[in-house]
Design an enzyme around this catalytic site. Structure first.
Site, mmCIF file in Angstrom:
data_model
loop_
_atom_site.group_PDB
_atom_site.id
_atom_site.type_symbol
_atom_site.label_atom_id
_atom_site.label_comp_id
_atom_site.label_asym_id
_atom_site.label_seq_id
_atom_site.Cartn_x
_atom_site.Cartn_y
_atom_site.Cartn_z
ATOM 1 N N ASP A 95 14.841 -41.052 29.715
ATOM 2 C CA ASP A 95 13.522 -40.419 29.790
ATOM 3 C C ASP A 95 13.306 -39.983 31.241
ATOM 4 O OD1 ASP A 95 10.876 -40.840 27.630
ATOM 5 O OD2 ASP A 95 10.466 -40.041 29.625
ATOM 6 N N ASP A 129 16.198 -35.954 33.548
ATOM 7 C CA ASP A 129 15.557 -34.783 32.936
ATOM 8 C C ASP A 129 16.592 -34.168 31.993
ATOM 9 O OD1 ASP A 129 14.568 -32.306 32.245
ATOM 10 O OD2 ASP A 129 13.984 -31.756 34.283
ATOM 11 N N VAL A 130 16.293 -34.145 30.702
ATOM 12 C CA VAL A 130 17.290 -33.671 29.723
ATOM 13 C C VAL A 130 17.681 -32.201 29.938
ATOM 14 C CG1 VAL A 130 16.613 -35.320 27.926
ATOM 15 C CG2 VAL A 130 15.572 -33.035 27.952
ATOM 16 N N ASN A 160 15.671 -36.727 21.115
ATOM 17 C CA ASN A 160 14.276 -36.874 20.713
ATOM 18 C C ASN A 160 13.283 -36.399 21.766
ATOM 19 O OD1 ASN A 160 11.958 -38.455 19.207
ATOM 20 N ND2 ASN A 160 12.001 -39.269 21.302
ATOM 21 N N SER A 218 10.454 -30.814 14.104
ATOM 22 C CA SER A 218 9.024 -30.925 13.776
ATOM 23 C C SER A 218 8.722 -30.080 12.547
ATOM 24 C CB SER A 218 8.186 -30.395 14.947
ATOM 25 O OG SER A 218 6.812 -30.318 14.590
ATOM 26 N N TYR A 223 6.361 -23.768 21.149
ATOM 27 C CA TYR A 223 6.787 -25.064 20.606
ATOM 28 C C TYR A 223 7.393 -24.880 19.214
ATOM 29 C CZ TYR A 223 6.434 -29.942 19.012
ATOM 30 O OH TYR A 223 6.693 -31.199 18.517
ATOM 31 N N LYS A 241 11.318 -25.568 18.021
ATOM 32 C CA LYS A 241 11.711 -26.539 17.004
ATOM 33 C C LYS A 241 12.487 -25.872 15.871
ATOM 34 C CE LYS A 241 10.031 -30.300 18.899
ATOM 35 N NZ LYS A 241 10.932 -31.383 19.341
ATOM 36 N N THR A 246 1.082 -40.420 19.018
ATOM 37 C CA THR A 246 1.940 -40.748 20.175
ATOM 38 C C THR A 246 1.277 -40.213 21.439
ATOM 39 O OG1 THR A 246 3.144 -38.654 20.143
ATOM 40 C CG2 THR A 246 4.055 -40.407 18.765
HETATM 41 P P1 NAD Z 1 5.696 -38.688 23.541
HETATM 42 O O1 NAD Z 1 5.072 -37.785 24.538
HETATM 43 O O2 NAD Z 1 5.047 -39.997 23.245
HETATM 44 O O3 NAD Z 1 7.211 -38.961 23.925
HETATM 45 C C1 NAD Z 1 8.044 -37.944 24.431
HETATM 46 C C2 NAD Z 1 8.877 -38.527 25.554
HETATM 47 O O4 NAD Z 1 9.781 -37.515 25.999
HETATM 48 C C3 NAD Z 1 8.033 -38.942 26.766
HETATM 49 O O5 NAD Z 1 8.324 -40.276 27.149
HETATM 50 C C4 NAD Z 1 8.453 -37.945 27.842
HETATM 51 O O6 NAD Z 1 8.441 -38.494 29.160
HETATM 52 C C5 NAD Z 1 9.860 -37.586 27.396
HETATM 53 N N1 NAD Z 1 10.279 -36.309 27.967
HETATM 54 C C6 NAD Z 1 9.585 -35.142 27.975
HETATM 55 N N2 NAD Z 1 10.271 -34.205 28.641
HETATM 56 C C7 NAD Z 1 11.430 -34.786 29.059
HETATM 57 C C8 NAD Z 1 12.538 -34.330 29.806
HETATM 58 N N3 NAD Z 1 12.606 -33.082 30.280
HETATM 59 N N4 NAD Z 1 13.549 -35.203 30.057
HETATM 60 C C9 NAD Z 1 13.492 -36.477 29.617
HETATM 61 N N5 NAD Z 1 12.455 -36.968 28.907
HETATM 62 C C10 NAD Z 1 11.436 -36.131 28.635
HETATM 63 O O7 NAD Z 1 5.769 -37.821 22.211
HETATM 64 P P2 NAD Z 1 6.453 -38.099 20.795
HETATM 65 O O8 NAD Z 1 5.505 -37.606 19.801
HETATM 66 O O9 NAD Z 1 7.017 -39.458 20.675
HETATM 67 O O10 NAD Z 1 7.644 -37.035 20.873
HETATM 68 C C11 NAD Z 1 8.979 -37.318 20.497
HETATM 69 C C12 NAD Z 1 9.536 -36.115 19.769
HETATM 70 O O11 NAD Z 1 8.845 -35.968 18.528
HETATM 71 C C13 NAD Z 1 9.355 -34.788 20.505
HETATM 72 O O12 NAD Z 1 10.533 -34.028 20.405
HETATM 73 C C14 NAD Z 1 8.226 -34.122 19.743
HETATM 74 O O13 NAD Z 1 8.278 -32.729 19.864
HETATM 75 C C15 NAD Z 1 8.505 -34.612 18.349
HETATM 76 N N6 NAD Z 1 7.387 -34.525 17.408
HETATM 77 C C16 NAD Z 1 6.250 -35.230 17.577
HETATM 78 C C17 NAD Z 1 5.217 -35.115 16.647
HETATM 79 C C18 NAD Z 1 3.940 -35.872 16.787
HETATM 80 O O14 NAD Z 1 3.002 -35.611 16.012
HETATM 81 N N7 NAD Z 1 3.807 -36.785 17.719
HETATM 82 C C19 NAD Z 1 5.367 -34.293 15.543
HETATM 83 C C20 NAD Z 1 6.541 -33.576 15.384
HETATM 84 C C21 NAD Z 1 7.553 -33.714 16.320
#
Ligand code: NAD
Length: 254
Positions: free
Chosen positions: A37, A62-63, A89, A143, A156, A160, A191
Site C-alpha cells: 500500500d 505506489d503501484v 486490489n 467494480s 473510474y 474498471k 470502506t
Molecule cells: P480503500 O480506500 O479503503 O482502500 C484502497 C487502498 O488502496 C488504500 O489503502 C489506499 O492507500 C490504497 N492505494 C490507493 N492508491 C494506491 C497506490 N497508487 N499504490 C498503492 N496503494 C494505493 O477502498 P476500498 O473500497 O477497499 O478499495 C479497494 C478496491 O475496491 C479498489 O480497487 C476499489 O476501486 C474497489 N471497489 C470498491 C468499492 C466500494 O464500494 N468500496 C466498490 C467497487 C470496487
C-alpha cells in the site's frame, strides 16, 4: 489442511477496506502475506490484525511506480520464495468525482495509472513467480462501475472496464501455464473510499438510499468481497478463469 497453507499471497491496497479484509481472510486460511500500500500506517494496522503466527511483510509502494513495483517483486521472491496468489486490489477514485463526469486530463491519467497500470505492473513483475508456483492465481478488484456506468465518475468506470478486459486477456496469456486470472466486481461496500458517500447519506438522513440499487436492499461489507476473492484464488475455483464476478447484492442483475 487450510486452503492457503504453504502459499504466499501479495495483496495491493492492503492498508484499508477490501484489501485489509482480504489479508485477514487469507491469513486465517493459512497464507503468508506480502502487503502492499501507499499508506504505511494503514499497512501496520492491517499487520496488527492478522492471526498470531502469520508470516507477513509490509511494502510501502505506489503501484503505479514501475521501479518500486519491480523492486518489491524481487524482495517478495527473496523473502517468501515467490507468490502463488496476486490480488491487484489497490484503486482510487478522484476526489469530488462522485456521480460526476470528469474531463480533467490529469485526473483521468492518475486514475488509469493506479487502477489499470498498477495491476498491469504487478502482473508483469510477478509473472514468473506465479507460473513457477504451479497453482498460481490472480484476482483483480474491478467494480460494478466497470460493467455499467458507475457512481464514481466516468474515468473510474472506464478504468474498471479496462481492468475487466485486462483480466480476460491475462487469463488467455497465463492459461497454458495453469495460472487462473479472475476479477471481482464489488457493488457499494463501506470502506475508506466510500466514506464520503456514507457520511453524506447518514448526515442527510438518507441511509436507506445507500443500498437501494441492490436487489438485497443493502450495501456490502468488505468481508463479503474478501470471501469471494479467497474463493476465486483457491483451488475451489480450479476450473474458473477469465471471469468477472459481481459481488453486489444484485446491483447489476437487472
Ligand atoms: P480503500 O480506500 O479503503 O482502500 C484502497 C487502498 O488502496 C488504500 O489503502 C489506499 O492507500 C490504497 N492505494 C490507493 N492508491 C494506491 C497506490 N497508487 N499504490 C498503492 N496503494 C494505493 O477502498 P476500498 O473500497 O477497499 O478499495 C479497494 C478496491 O475496491 C479498489 O480497487 C476499489 O476501486 C474497489 N471497489 C470498491 C468499492 C466500494 O464500494 N468500496 C466498490 C467497487 C470496487
Amino acid at each position: 489442511e487450510p486452503r492457503f497453507a504453504n502459499m504466499t499471497a501479495l495483496i495491493t491496497g492492503a492498508g484499508s477496506g477490501i484489501g485489509r479484509a482480504t489479508a485477514i481472510r487469507l491469513a486465517d486460511e493459512g497464507a503468508a502475506l506480502a502487503l502492499v500500500d501507499l499508506n504505511e500506517t494503514g499497512l501496520e494496522e492491517t499487520a496488527s490484525m492478522l492471526p498470531e503466527g502469520c508470516r507477513a511483510r509490509i511494502y510501502v509502494v505506489d503501484v503505479a511506480d514501475e521501479k518500486a513495483v519491480e523492486t518489491c517483486a524481487v524482495d517478495v521472491e527473496n523473502t517468501f520464495g515467490g507468490i502463488s496468489v496476486l490480488c491487484n486490489n489497490a484503486g482510487m477514485i478522484c476526489e469530488g468525482s462522485w456521480g460526476r463526469s470528469q474531463e480533467d486530463f490529469a485526473d483521468w491519467r492518475k486514475v488509469y495509472e493506479v487502477n489499470v497500470l498498477g495491476a498491469m505492473l504487478f502482473t508483469k513483475y510477478t509473472r514468473e513467480q506465479l507460473k513457477a508456483s504451479g497453482v498460481g492465481s490472480i484476482v483483480n478488484t474491478a467494480s460494478v462501475a466497470g460493467i455499467r456506468a458507475g457512481a464514481g465518475g466516468n474515468a473510474y468506470s472506464a478504468s474498471k472496464a479496462a481492468l475487466i478486459n485486462f483480466t480476460k486477456t491475462s487469463a488467455c496469456d497465463f492459461g497454458e501455464h495453469g495460472v487462473r486470472v479472475n476479477a471481482v466486481c464489488p457493488g457499494l461496500i463501506e470502506t475508506g473510499m466510500t466514506k464520503p458517500v456514507f457520511d453524506y447519506a447518514r448526515h442527510a438522513g438518507k441511509e436507506e438510499k445507500l443500498g437501494s440499487r441492490a436487489e438485497l436492499r443493502r450495501h456490502g461489507d468488505p468481508t463479503e468481497v474478501a470471501a469471494t476473492i479467497a474463493f476465486l484464488a483457491s483451488k475451489d475455483a480450479s476450473f474458473i478463469t477469465g471471469q468477472a464476478l459481481a459481488v453486489d447484492g444484485g446491483n447489476t442483475s437487472s
